[in-house]
Scaffold this motif. Structure first.
Motif, PDB file in Angstrom:
ATOM      1  N   UNK A  25       0.832  -1.209   0.000  1.00  8.07           N
ATOM      2  CA  UNK A  25       0.000   0.000   0.000  1.00  8.07           C
ATOM      3  C   UNK A  25       0.865   1.257   0.000  1.00  8.07           C
ATOM      4  N   UNK A  26       1.947   1.224   0.792  1.00  3.03           N
ATOM      5  CA  UNK A  26       2.846   2.380   0.821  1.00  3.03           C
ATOM      6  C   UNK A  26       3.508   2.600  -0.532  1.00  3.03           C
ATOM      7  N   UNK A  27       4.011   1.502  -1.113  1.00  4.59           N
ATOM      8  CA  UNK A  27       4.670   1.618  -2.418  1.00  4.59           C
ATOM      9  C   UNK A  27       3.697   2.120  -3.482  1.00  4.59           C
ATOM     10  N   UNK A  28       2.480   1.584  -3.480  1.00  2.37           N
ATOM     11  CA  UNK A  28       1.477   2.016  -4.462  1.00  2.37           C
ATOM     12  C   UNK A  28       1.120   3.488  -4.246  1.00  2.37           C
ATOM     13  N   UNK A  29       0.980   3.903  -2.971  1.00  2.00           N
ATOM     14  CA  UNK A  29       0.657   5.305  -2.681  1.00  2.00           C
ATOM     15  C   UNK A  29       1.752   6.239  -3.172  1.00  2.00           C
ATOM     16  N   UNK A  30       3.012   5.842  -2.928  1.00  2.00           N
ATOM     17  CA  UNK A  30       4.127   6.677  -3.381  1.00  2.00           C
ATOM     18  C   UNK A  30       4.143   6.768  -4.907  1.00  2.00           C
ATOM     19  N   UNK A  31       3.969   5.626  -5.561  1.00  2.00           N
ATOM     20  CA  UNK A  31       3.983   5.625  -7.023  1.00  2.00           C
ATOM     21  C   UNK A  31       2.844   6.463  -7.593  1.00  2.00           C
ATOM     22  N   UNK A  32       1.660   6.337  -6.989  1.00  2.00           N
ATOM     23  CA  UNK A  32       0.518   7.131  -7.464  1.00  2.00           C
ATOM     24  C   UNK A  32       0.784   8.621  -7.246  1.00  2.00           C
ATOM     25  N   UNK A  33       1.322   8.953  -6.065  1.00  2.00           N
ATOM     26  CA  UNK A  33       1.602  10.366  -5.775  1.00  2.00           C
ATOM     27  C   UNK A  33       2.625  10.937  -6.742  1.00  2.00           C
ATOM     28  N   UNK A  34       3.702  10.169  -6.998  1.00  2.00           N
ATOM     29  CA  UNK A  34       4.722  10.639  -7.949  1.00  2.00           C
ATOM     30  C   UNK A  34       4.117  10.797  -9.345  1.00  2.00           C
ATOM     31  N   UNK A  35       3.306   9.803  -9.739  1.00  2.00           N
ATOM     32  CA  UNK A  35       2.663   9.891 -11.047  1.00  2.00           C
ATOM     33  C   UNK A  35       1.728  11.077 -11.150  1.00  2.00           C
ATOM     34  N   UNK A 181       1.133  23.286  -8.442  1.00  2.00           N
ATOM     35  CA  UNK A 181       1.253  21.845  -8.701  1.00  2.00           C
ATOM     36  C   UNK A 181       0.932  21.040  -7.452  1.00  2.00           C
ATOM     37  N   UNK A 182       1.367  21.541  -6.283  1.00  2.00           N
ATOM     38  CA  UNK A 182       1.124  20.806  -5.036  1.00  2.00           C
ATOM     39  C   UNK A 182      -0.352  20.636  -4.758  1.00  2.00           C
ATOM     40  N   UNK A 183      -1.138  21.717  -4.929  1.00  2.00           N
ATOM     41  CA  UNK A 183      -2.580  21.627  -4.666  1.00  2.00           C
ATOM     42  C   UNK A 183      -3.252  20.666  -5.645  1.00  2.00           C
ATOM     43  N   UNK A 184      -2.850  20.729  -6.912  1.00  2.00           N
ATOM     44  CA  UNK A 184      -3.417  19.806  -7.901  1.00  2.00           C
ATOM     45  C   UNK A 184      -3.082  18.364  -7.551  1.00  2.00           C
ATOM     46  N   UNK A 185      -1.838  18.144  -7.120  1.00  2.25           N
ATOM     47  CA  UNK A 185      -1.424  16.789  -6.733  1.00  2.25           C
ATOM     48  C   UNK A 185      -2.238  16.290  -5.548  1.00  2.25           C
ATOM     49  N   UNK A 186      -2.394  17.136  -4.536  1.00  3.97           N
ATOM     50  CA  UNK A 186      -3.158  16.723  -3.350  1.00  3.97           C
ATOM     51  C   UNK A 186      -4.614  16.415  -3.694  1.00  3.97           C
ATOM     52  N   UNK A 187      -5.216  17.278  -4.486  1.00  3.35           N
ATOM     53  CA  UNK A 187      -6.621  17.065  -4.824  1.00  3.35           C
ATOM     54  C   UNK A 187      -6.811  15.779  -5.623  1.00  3.35           C
ATOM     55  N   UNK A 192      -7.895   9.624  -5.925  1.00  6.57           N
ATOM     56  CA  UNK A 192      -7.456   8.301  -6.374  1.00  6.57           C
ATOM     57  C   UNK A 192      -7.098   7.361  -5.223  1.00  6.57           C
ATOM     58  N   UNK A 193      -6.343   7.880  -4.240  1.00  5.46           N
ATOM     59  CA  UNK A 193      -5.792   6.991  -3.207  1.00  5.46           C
ATOM     60  C   UNK A 193      -6.854   6.230  -2.404  1.00  5.46           C
ATOM     61  N   UNK A 194      -7.930   6.869  -1.939  1.00 12.65           N
ATOM     62  CA  UNK A 194      -8.917   6.076  -1.185  1.00 12.65           C
ATOM     63  C   UNK A 194      -9.459   4.892  -1.975  1.00 12.65           C
ATOM     64  N   UNK A 195      -9.744   5.120  -3.255  1.00 13.37           N
ATOM     65  CA  UNK A 195     -10.267   4.020  -4.079  1.00 13.37           C
ATOM     66  C   UNK A 195      -9.249   2.899  -4.220  1.00 13.37           C
ATOM     67  N   UNK A 196      -7.984   3.294  -4.496  1.00 16.87           N
ATOM     68  CA  UNK A 196      -6.939   2.273  -4.650  1.00 16.87           C
ATOM     69  C   UNK A 196      -6.698   1.531  -3.348  1.00 16.87           C
ATOM     70  N   UNK A 197      -6.625   2.269  -2.232  1.00 15.44           N
ATOM     71  CA  UNK A 197      -6.350   1.625  -0.940  1.00 15.44           C
ATOM     72  C   UNK A 197      -7.506   0.729  -0.500  1.00 15.44           C
ATOM     73  N   UNK A 198      -8.728   1.141  -0.779  1.00 14.05           N
ATOM     74  CA  UNK A 198      -9.869   0.264  -0.462  1.00 14.05           C
ATOM     75  C   UNK A 198      -9.791  -1.021  -1.278  1.00 14.05           C
ATOM     76  N   UNK A 199      -9.412  -0.876  -2.571  1.00  9.42           N
ATOM     77  CA  UNK A 199      -9.241  -2.071  -3.395  1.00  9.42           C
ATOM     78  C   UNK A 199      -8.142  -2.983  -2.869  1.00  9.42           C
ATOM     79  N   UNK A 200      -7.006  -2.384  -2.455  1.00  6.76           N
ATOM     80  CA  UNK A 200      -5.927  -3.191  -1.890  1.00  6.76           C
ATOM     81  C   UNK A 200      -6.366  -3.871  -0.592  1.00  6.76           C
ATOM     82  N   UNK A 201      -7.143  -3.154   0.235  1.00  7.80           N
ATOM     83  CA  UNK A 201      -7.628  -3.751   1.480  1.00  7.80           C
ATOM     84  C   UNK A 201      -8.538  -4.941   1.193  1.00  7.80           C
ATOM     85  N   UNK A 202      -9.376  -4.794   0.168  1.00 13.16           N
ATOM     86  CA  UNK A 202     -10.263  -5.913  -0.197  1.00 13.16           C
ATOM     87  C   UNK A 202      -9.452  -7.108  -0.695  1.00 13.16           C
TER      88      UNK A 202
END
Length: 446
Positions: A25-35, A181-187, A192-202
Motif C-alpha cells: 500500500x505504501x509503495x502504491x501510494x508513493x507511485x501514485x503520488x509521484x505519477x 502543482x502541489x494543490x493539484x497533486x493533493x486534490x 485516487x488513493x482512497x479508491x486504490x487503498x480500499x481495493x488493496x484492502x479488499x
C-alpha cells in the motif's frame, strides 16, 4: 501440529500478510503520488502555455508598434494599462520585455519599474529553444535576476514569446503565470488513493485464507520433514544397534570359537581324527557366520539385481523382515508378479524399498493375518505394486506418529521418481497401499 503451534502459525501469517499489505500500500501510494505530481506538472505547463498564448494575443500586437529603446512615460503607461486587467485578475503575476543583444539580455519594460534596466546573460538553452519554438515554458528560477519576483505569492512558471519592435529590435516578452502543482497533486491524490487503498484492502482480506492455508501447509511439510529427519536418525541408530547386537551376540563369539578350535587343533597331541573333528566344527561355524553376514548385507541392499526377478527378491525380503520383526511365525505373506519381464533396476529398487517399509508397517502396527503383494504392469509404460493387509487399519490422512513417518518417506521417494503413492484404510478393515511407477527412469535433463 498442536493447537498452540496452529495459533502461532495463524498469528505469524496474519502479521506477515498485513506487513506485506502495508508495504504494498505504501509503495502504491508513493507511485501514485509521484505519477500524479508529474501529471500535475505537465498539466500546469499546458495550462500556462495556453493562458500565455491568450495574453500574448492581446498584448503583442500593440507592443510590436512601439520602439522599446525610446519609450516615454506616456507609452509606458499605455502598455501598463493594457496588461493591468491580467495582473488584477491574477492571470499574470509579472510582465517583462527585454532586448537581446548576443548573449546579453536587458529589461526595457516591466510592470515592476525597479526591474527595468537590469541586465544578465541569456541562458544558452533558452536562446536555443527560442530559436526553434515560438513559445517556451519553464519554471521560474530563484536567483538574483528574479529578486523582484521572490515576494510574489505561490509558485510560478515563465512563458517566453519572441517578437520585433517597431524599429526591428530583437525582443522577448516574459510572462510569469501562477501555478499550484502541489494543490493539484493533493486534490487528485485524495480522489485516487482512497479508491486504490480500499481495493488493496479488499484484495488483502480476500488473500488471508489463502495465506493461512499455504502457511499451514508449509508448516505441516516442515513438520513432516523434521519428523522424517528424526525418523531417519532413529532408524539409523536402531539399525546400527541391531547390527552391533547380532555381531556381538552371534557372529563375533562364533568366530572367536573358530579361532579357539583352530588353536586347539594346532596344540593337541591327539591323532589326526581328533584334528579333523576340530576342523569340521570350525568349518561348520564359519559357514554359518558367512550366511549371517550375507543376510545382513542383503537386508541393506539386495546382492542380486532386483529387476531381473522382482517376485523372488520380494519373497526373500519378506522372510528376512519376518525373522527380524516378528518373534513367532507372523502374518502370511502372499506375493505374486505377473506380466512384467525384466524391470529397470532403479524402478525395481524403489519398489523393493517401498515393499520393505510397507511390510514392516504391516508387521509392526497392523496386527494382520495375511499380507498380499501384487506387482503387475498397468500398461506398457507403468508398473504398479499393491500391498494389502487385513489388519486393524486406521483413519486417513496418515497420523503424525513415528510409526508412519516411513510411509511418508515412501510417498516422497515415489513422487520424486515421477510415480504415485496412494493409500486406503478403514479402521477394522485393513489397509491397501498402491505404488505406480514409470517402467523406465526419467532421462537426464540438459
Amino acid at each position: 501440529m498442536t493447537v498452540s503451534e496452529g495459533r502461532r502459525v495463524l498469528w505469524l501469517t496474519l502479521a506477515a500478510h498485513m506487513l506485506l499489505a502495508a508495504v504494498v500500500a505504501t509503495a502504491v501510494s508513493v507511485l501514485i503520488t509521484v505519477g500524479v505530481w508529474r501529471y500535475a506538472e505537465d498539466d500546469a505547463r499546458r495550462s500556462v502555455e495556453t493562458t500565455g498564448r491568450q495574453v500574448a494575443a492581446a498584448v503583442l500586437a500593440p507592443m510590436s508598434v512601439r520602439n522599446f529603446l525610446r519609450l516615454d512615460e506616456l507609452a509606458r503607461g499605455d502598455l501598463r494599462g493594457r496588461i493591468w486587467p491580467f495582473l488584477q485578475a491574477g492571470t499574470v503575476q509579472r510582465v517583462k520585455v527585454f532586448q537581446v543583444q548576443g548573449a546579453l539580455a536587458t529589461v526595457v519594460f516591466s510592470d515592476e519599474p525597479r526591474a527595468e534596466g537590469l541586465s544578465g546573460r541569456l541562458d544558452s538553452q533558452i536562446a536555443t529553444r527560442m530559436a526553434v519554438d515560438d513559445v517556451l515554458v519553464q519554471p521560474a528560477p530563484d536567483d538574483a535576476e528574479h529578486r523582484y519576483e521572490a515576494g510574489l505569492p505561490g509558485s510560478r512558471m515563465e512563458v517566453f514569446f519572441g517578437f520585433r519592435d517597431a524599429d526591428g529590435n530583437d525582443m522577448r516578452m516574459e510572462l510569469y503565470l501562477p501555478v499550484d502543482v502541489g494543490a493539484t497533486t493533493r486534490q487528485t491524490a485524495m480522489v485516487l488513493l482512497p479508491t486504490v487503498l480500499i481495493g488493496l484492502a479488499a484484495i488483502t482480506a480476500a488473500g488471508v485464507p489463502l495465506s493461512v492455508t499455504l502457511a499451514r501447509r508449509l508448516q505441516r511439510d516442515r513438520a513432516a520433514l523434521r519428523a522424517a529427519r528424526e525418523y531417519g536418525l532413529a532408524a539409523s541408530e536402531l539399525a546400527r544397534r541391531d547390527l552391533a547386537r547380532r555381531l556381538h551376540d552371534g557372529i563375533i563369539p562364533d568366530l572367536a570359537g573358530v579361532g579357539l578350535l583352530l588353536q586347539r587343533a594346532q596344540l593337541t597331541e591327539q591323532p589326526w581324527p581328533r584334528h579333523r573333528e576340530f576342523l569340521d566344527r570350525a568349518q561348520h561355524l564359519l559357514a554359518g557366520e558367512v550366511r549371517q553376514l550375507r543376510s545382513l548385507l542383503t537386508e541393506l541392499l539386495p546382492a542380486d539385481p532386483v529387476g531381473q526377478d522382482i517376485e523372488t527378491a520380494l519373497r526373500g525380503l519378506a522372510v528376512r523382515i519376518r525373522e527380524s520383526e516378528v518373534p513367532g511365525p507372523g502374518p502370511m505373506v502372499d506375493i505374486a508378479a505377473s506380466g512384467l519381464g525384466p524391470l529397470d533396476e532403479q524402478r525395481a529398487i524403489i519398489l523393493y524399498r517401498a515393499a520393505g517399509e510397507l511390510l514392516r508397517n504391516a508387521f509392526r502396527h497392523a496386527h494382520s493375518h495375511t499380507v498380499h503383494i501384487r506387482v503387475a504392469a498397468t500398461d506398457a509404460a507403468t508398473v504398479t505394486m499393491t500391498v494389502a493387509d487385513d489388519g486393524v487399519g486406521f483413519t486417513l490422512p496418515l497420523p503424525h506418529r513415528a510409526g508412519h513417518i516411513g510411509l511418508r518417506l515412501v510417498q516422497h521417494l515415489v513422487e520424486d521418481n515421477r510415480g504415485r503413492f496412494t493409500m486406503t484404510s478403514t479402521p477394522g478393515a485393513g489397509t491397501t497401499a498402491a505404488v505406480s511407477l514409470p517402467r523406465a527412469a526419467a532421462p537426464p535433463s540438459g
